[in-house]
Design a protein around this motif. Structure first.
Motif, PDB file in Angstrom:
ATOM      1  N   PRO A 147      90.157  13.812  79.964  1.00  0.00           N
ATOM      2  CA  PRO A 147      88.724  13.792  80.275  1.00  0.00           C
ATOM      3  C   PRO A 147      87.884  14.317  79.127  1.00  0.00           C
ATOM      4  N   MET A 148      86.624  13.927  79.116  1.00  0.00           N
ATOM      5  CA  MET A 148      85.678  14.473  78.153  1.00  0.00           C
ATOM      6  C   MET A 148      85.455  15.949  78.447  1.00  0.00           C
ATOM      7  N   VAL A 149      85.229  16.712  77.394  1.00  0.00           N
ATOM      8  CA  VAL A 149      85.060  18.164  77.511  1.00  0.00           C
ATOM      9  C   VAL A 149      83.582  18.530  77.513  1.00  0.00           C
ATOM     10  N   ALA A 150      83.310  19.803  77.792  1.00  0.00           N
ATOM     11  CA  ALA A 150      81.939  20.300  77.658  1.00  0.00           C
ATOM     12  C   ALA A 150      81.510  20.245  76.205  1.00  0.00           C
ATOM     13  N   VAL A 151      80.214  20.027  75.984  1.00  0.00           N
ATOM     14  CA  VAL A 151      79.723  19.870  74.620  1.00  0.00           C
ATOM     15  C   VAL A 151      78.506  20.750  74.387  1.00  0.00           C
ATOM     16  N   SER A 152      78.267  21.063  73.134  1.00  0.00           N
ATOM     17  CA  SER A 152      77.047  21.724  72.695  1.00  0.00           C
ATOM     18  C   SER A 152      76.781  21.276  71.268  1.00  0.00           C
ATOM     19  N   THR A 153      75.647  21.664  70.726  1.00  0.00           N
ATOM     20  CA  THR A 153      75.302  21.293  69.351  1.00  0.00           C
ATOM     21  C   THR A 153      74.954  22.543  68.556  1.00  0.00           C
ATOM     22  N   ILE A 154      75.099  22.442  67.249  1.00  0.00           N
ATOM     23  CA  ILE A 154      74.709  23.526  66.358  1.00  0.00           C
ATOM     24  C   ILE A 154      73.217  23.401  66.075  1.00  0.00           C
ATOM     25  N   PRO A 155      72.414  24.362  66.478  1.00  0.00           N
ATOM     26  CA  PRO A 155      70.967  24.267  66.204  1.00  0.00           C
ATOM     27  C   PRO A 155      70.696  24.161  64.710  1.00  0.00           C
ATOM     28  N   GLY A 156      69.644  23.431  64.372  1.00  0.00           N
ATOM     29  CA  GLY A 156      69.301  23.256  62.970  1.00  0.00           C
ATOM     30  C   GLY A 156      69.076  24.564  62.248  1.00  0.00           C
ATOM     31  N   ALA A 157      68.469  25.536  62.943  1.00  0.00           N
ATOM     32  CA  ALA A 157      68.204  26.828  62.308  1.00  0.00           C
ATOM     33  C   ALA A 157      69.500  27.556  61.978  1.00  0.00           C
ATOM     34  N   VAL A 158      70.490  27.414  62.856  1.00  0.00           N
ATOM     35  CA  VAL A 158      71.790  28.050  62.609  1.00  0.00           C
ATOM     36  C   VAL A 158      72.470  27.408  61.410  1.00  0.00           C
ATOM     37  N   LEU A 159      72.393  26.082  61.321  1.00  0.00           N
ATOM     38  CA  LEU A 159      72.985  25.392  60.177  1.00  0.00           C
ATOM     39  C   LEU A 159      72.297  25.830  58.882  1.00  0.00           C
ATOM     40  N   THR A 160      70.973  25.951  58.917  1.00  0.00           N
ATOM     41  CA  THR A 160      70.232  26.382  57.725  1.00  0.00           C
ATOM     42  C   THR A 160      70.637  27.788  57.302  1.00  0.00           C
ATOM     43  N   LEU A 161      70.755  28.694  58.262  1.00  0.00           N
ATOM     44  CA  LEU A 161      71.167  30.061  57.954  1.00  0.00           C
ATOM     45  C   LEU A 161      72.591  30.096  57.432  1.00  0.00           C
ATOM     46  N   SER A 162      73.479  29.337  58.070  1.00  0.00           N
ATOM     47  CA  SER A 162      74.877  29.288  57.621  1.00  0.00           C
ATOM     48  C   SER A 162      74.969  28.763  56.198  1.00  0.00           C
ATOM     49  N   ALA A 163      74.112  27.797  55.886  1.00  0.00           N
ATOM     50  CA  ALA A 163      74.122  27.217  54.539  1.00  0.00           C
ATOM     51  C   ALA A 163      73.718  28.241  53.484  1.00  0.00           C
ATOM     52  N   LEU A 164      72.890  29.194  53.873  1.00  0.00           N
ATOM     53  CA  LEU A 164      72.491  30.235  52.930  1.00  0.00           C
ATOM     54  C   LEU A 164      73.623  31.225  52.659  1.00  0.00           C
ATOM     55  N   LEU A 165      74.516  31.366  53.632  1.00  0.00           N
ATOM     56  CA  LEU A 165      75.552  32.396  53.550  1.00  0.00           C
ATOM     57  C   LEU A 165      76.908  31.864  53.119  1.00  0.00           C
ATOM     58  N   MET A 166      77.181  30.594  53.441  1.00  0.00           N
ATOM     59  CA  MET A 166      78.517  30.044  53.210  1.00  0.00           C
ATOM     60  C   MET A 166      78.439  28.776  52.358  1.00  0.00           C
ATOM     61  N   PRO A 167      79.116  28.754  51.208  1.00  0.00           N
ATOM     62  CA  PRO A 167      79.050  27.566  50.338  1.00  0.00           C
ATOM     63  C   PRO A 167      79.454  26.276  51.040  1.00  0.00           C
ATOM     64  N   PHE A 168      80.508  26.315  51.869  1.00  0.00           N
ATOM     65  CA  PHE A 168      80.940  25.083  52.537  1.00  0.00           C
ATOM     66  C   PHE A 168      79.848  24.552  53.454  1.00  0.00           C
ATOM     67  N   MET A 169      79.206  25.446  54.221  1.00  0.00           N
ATOM     68  CA  MET A 169      78.155  24.992  55.128  1.00  0.00           C
ATOM     69  C   MET A 169      76.952  24.467  54.356  1.00  0.00           C
ATOM     70  N   ARG A 170      76.722  24.999  53.153  1.00  0.00           N
ATOM     71  CA  ARG A 170      75.658  24.460  52.305  1.00  0.00           C
ATOM     72  C   ARG A 170      75.964  23.008  51.938  1.00  0.00           C
ATOM     73  N   GLU A 171      77.235  22.725  51.693  1.00  0.00           N
ATOM     74  CA  GLU A 171      77.625  21.356  51.361  1.00  0.00           C
ATOM     75  C   GLU A 171      77.503  20.440  52.582  1.00  0.00           C
ATOM     76  N   VAL A 172      77.838  20.960  53.761  1.00  0.00           N
ATOM     77  CA  VAL A 172      77.674  20.176  54.990  1.00  0.00           C
ATOM     78  C   VAL A 172      76.204  19.860  55.224  1.00  0.00           C
ATOM     79  N   LYS A 173      75.350  20.859  55.036  1.00  0.00           N
ATOM     80  CA  LYS A 173      73.919  20.647  55.244  1.00  0.00           C
ATOM     81  C   LYS A 173      73.375  19.586  54.285  1.00  0.00           C
ATOM     82  N   GLY A 174      73.945  19.515  53.081  1.00  0.00           N
ATOM     83  CA  GLY A 174      73.469  18.551  52.100  1.00  0.00           C
ATOM     84  C   GLY A 174      73.600  17.108  52.543  1.00  0.00           C
ATOM     85  N   VAL A 175      74.556  16.830  53.434  1.00  0.00           N
ATOM     86  CA  VAL A 175      74.738  15.452  53.926  1.00  0.00           C
ATOM     87  C   VAL A 175      74.498  15.371  55.429  1.00  0.00           C
TER      88      VAL A 175
END
Length: 309
Positions: free
Chosen positions: A243-271
């Protein structure tokens, strides 16, 4: 039968080597360690593909050099790709082998509702990874136009299929969801998105390399009609009766903050524009001119589920 050199032993490299061997060719699969699971009819060799002399030696007598490589970290692409590109161009020019390049879609920018990306679409993306890959593709095509080498470029969307694991947005959630864990999506999980099976990438690049009329151009790998992230995961799980599982999304603000702190997340945010807008490609030209059609979707779902769970 002819000799083929495949660079990179990731999912696309393995699929390409396996396909070529099944066609009766002599296949050498090269990567840094030279190790890995045995593939029927495929020889392995340890090779530093940035070493132009070693690469040229390995490519001597080859009909085609397939660039199926992908340096491990986005953060080091500017360091890792240029010497690989220089060596591949030198080897192709020296040996006369066709240089068949597996590329990506990072060079295309944010798409609007109803937009469809084709090989002729403007490469208006701004992320450094897309700018780099587009420069590399264009450099190889310019060398082809100048008569120095024979080259062809095949671009593919996010990978699905077997053996990809967490390295693709299309498969990173499969293992956890197969165990009932919540799926956390990037961007909008309900936007249309194209997903390319790795075996269809292999089929396209092999067909394009074999056809002189295809050289000097950009092609899209044969790709099925789009599915949203939510639809894809639902269908992958359903393919193995889960069966399909419960889902959620990463808020844009969280992605932006993560990108400031973690190089990999900065690369994810770039695309991340690939998941905040629709991301649909049209591979009809490949089906029409290269006679390569995408694998039936039910088969893609099954091997995505069983090969990544």
């Amino acid at each position: 039968m002819s000799h083929h050199l495949v660079l990179g032993a990731g999912p696309v490299g393995r699929a390409t080597a396996t396909l070529l061997a099944s066609q009766g060719h002599d296949v050498l699969l090269a990567h840094r360690s030279g190790t890995g699971a045995d593939l029927p009819g495929v020889r392995r060799v340890a090779l530093d593909a940035a070493d132009a002399r070693a690469l040229t030696d390995a490519a001597t007598g080859a009909a085609v050099i397939y660039n199926c490589m992908n340096p491990g970290s986005y953060t080091t692409w500017e360091r890792d790709w240029p010497p690989l590109q220089t060596a591949m161009l030198a080897a192709a020019e020296s040996t006369g082998a066709v240089l068949a390049i597996v590329s990506n879609l990072y060079m295309y920018g944010l798409q609007g509702t109803g937009d469809v990306i084709t090989p002729e679409s403007p490469t208006n993306g701004t992320d450094h990874k897309g700018l780099l890959r587009n420069r590399m593709d264009q450099e190889a095509l310019k060398a082809h136009q100048d008569g120095r080498i024979q080259a062809v470029v095949v671009r593919a969307s996010d990978y699905v299929g077997a053996g990809i694991g967490a390295n693709s947005m299309g498969t990173r959630l499969v293992a956890g969801a197969s165990k009932g864990k919540r799926a956390v999506f990037f961007g909008n999980p309900d936007l249309p998105h194209s997903w390319t099976d790795v075996e269809d990438v292999a089929s396209t690049v092999v067909a394009a390399a074999a056809d002189p009329q295809a050289h000097g151009r950009v092609w899209f790998a044969a790709t099925n009609p789009p599915r949203s992230q939510r639809e894809l995961l639902t269908e992958v799980l359903d393919a193995v009766g889960k069966p399909m599982v419960a889902v959620s999304t990463i808020p844009g603000a969280v992605l932006t903050l993560s990108a400031l702190l973690m190089p990999f997340m900065r690369e994810v945010k770039g695309v991340s524009h690939q998941f905040t807008g629709p991301w649909v490609i049209d591979s009809a030209q490949t089906e029409r001119e290269l006679a390569v059609a995408p694998t039936p979707w039910a088969e893609v779902l099954h091997r995505t589920a069983t090969g990544n769970g």
